[in-house]
Motif scaffolding. Structure first.
Motif, PDB file in Angstrom:
ATOM      1  N   ASP A   9       0.797  -1.368  -0.087  1.00  0.00           N
ATOM      2  CA  ASP A   9       0.077  -0.211  -0.025  1.00  0.00           C
ATOM      3  C   ASP A   9       0.818   1.361  -0.125  1.00  0.00           C
ATOM      4  O   ASP A   9       0.603   2.183  -0.802  1.00  0.00           O
ATOM      5  CB  ASP A   9      -0.940   0.089   1.057  1.00  0.00           C
ATOM      6  N   GLN A  12       2.475   1.838  -3.269  1.00  0.00           N
ATOM      7  CA  GLN A  12       1.382   2.135  -4.260  1.00  0.00           C
ATOM      8  C   GLN A  12       1.146   3.711  -4.389  1.00  0.00           C
ATOM      9  O   GLN A  12       1.101   4.414  -5.279  1.00  0.00           O
ATOM     10  CB  GLN A  12       0.215   1.351  -4.075  1.00  0.00           C
ATOM     11  N   LYS A  13       1.087   4.210  -3.162  1.00  0.00           N
ATOM     12  CA  LYS A  13       0.988   5.423  -2.750  1.00  0.00           C
ATOM     13  C   LYS A  13       2.016   6.545  -3.287  1.00  0.00           C
ATOM     14  O   LYS A  13       1.893   7.614  -3.722  1.00  0.00           O
ATOM     15  CB  LYS A  13       0.551   5.804  -1.240  1.00  0.00           C
ATOM     16  N   ILE A  16       2.119   6.667  -7.229  1.00  0.00           N
ATOM     17  CA  ILE A  16       1.251   7.458  -7.585  1.00  0.00           C
ATOM     18  C   ILE A  16       1.852   9.001  -7.271  1.00  0.00           C
ATOM     19  O   ILE A  16       1.408   9.926  -8.281  1.00  0.00           O
ATOM     20  CB  ILE A  16      -0.005   7.292  -6.836  1.00  0.00           C
ATOM     21  N   VAL A  56       1.433   6.236 -13.074  1.00  0.00           N
ATOM     22  CA  VAL A  56       0.124   6.058 -12.369  1.00  0.00           C
ATOM     23  C   VAL A  56      -0.750   5.001 -12.738  1.00  0.00           C
ATOM     24  O   VAL A  56      -1.263   4.279 -11.780  1.00  0.00           O
ATOM     25  CB  VAL A  56      -0.858   7.402 -12.382  1.00  0.00           C
ATOM     26  N   ALA A  59       0.850   1.945 -11.082  1.00  0.00           N
ATOM     27  CA  ALA A  59       0.730   1.891  -9.678  1.00  0.00           C
ATOM     28  C   ALA A  59      -0.858   1.571  -9.502  1.00  0.00           C
ATOM     29  O   ALA A  59      -0.926   0.941  -8.393  1.00  0.00           O
ATOM     30  CB  ALA A  59       1.093   3.271  -9.153  1.00  0.00           C
ATOM     31  N   THR A  60      -1.845   1.724 -10.154  1.00  0.00           N
ATOM     32  CA  THR A  60      -3.266   1.578  -9.701  1.00  0.00           C
ATOM     33  C   THR A  60      -3.617   0.182 -10.125  1.00  0.00           C
ATOM     34  O   THR A  60      -4.539  -0.386  -9.563  1.00  0.00           O
ATOM     35  CB  THR A  60      -4.224   2.655 -10.693  1.00  0.00           C
ATOM     36  N   LEU A  61      -2.996  -0.279 -11.268  1.00  0.00           N
ATOM     37  CA  LEU A  61      -3.309  -1.578 -11.890  1.00  0.00           C
ATOM     38  C   LEU A  61      -2.461  -2.880 -11.380  1.00  0.00           C
ATOM     39  O   LEU A  61      -2.992  -3.882 -10.980  1.00  0.00           O
ATOM     40  CB  LEU A  61      -3.503  -1.604 -13.343  1.00  0.00           C
ATOM     41  N   PRO A  64      -1.068  -3.522  -6.681  1.00  0.00           N
ATOM     42  CA  PRO A  64      -2.102  -4.124  -5.993  1.00  0.00           C
ATOM     43  C   PRO A  64      -2.131  -5.426  -6.189  1.00  0.00           C
ATOM     44  O   PRO A  64      -2.717  -6.204  -5.434  1.00  0.00           O
ATOM     45  CB  PRO A  64      -3.626  -3.535  -6.218  1.00  0.00           C
TER      46      PRO A  64
END
Length: 71
Positions: A9, A12-13, A16, A56, A59-61, A64
């Motif tokens: 997590d 990922q942040k 982003i 981005v 990081a979002t796809l 996770p």
């Protein structure tokens, strides 16, 4: 295992934020290139903007999905 999940997590942040910063910097370069009619600045700006958007999206796809790798 919760340490690994919270680490993913955080990563990922961070990704982003880095991608958004690069994209914002690219947008500034792009607008500056249009303002001064400088094709080099426009080219660099669009490359930075697309690179930031790519980070981005990754990081979002993709990041996770690391959570399910070891569960």
């Amino acid at each position: 295992m919760s340490f690994f999940t919270s680490g993913v997590d955080v990563i990922q942040k961070i990704l982003i934020l880095v991608g958004a910063a690069i994209g914002l910097w690219g947008a500034v370069n792009l607008f500056e290139g249009y303002g001064h009619d400088n094709p080099t600045a426009k080219n660099q700006g669009i490359k930075q903007f697309v690179a930031g958007a790519g980070i981005v999206i990754i990081a979002t796809l993709l990041v996770p999905q690391l959570k399910g790798l070891f569960s």
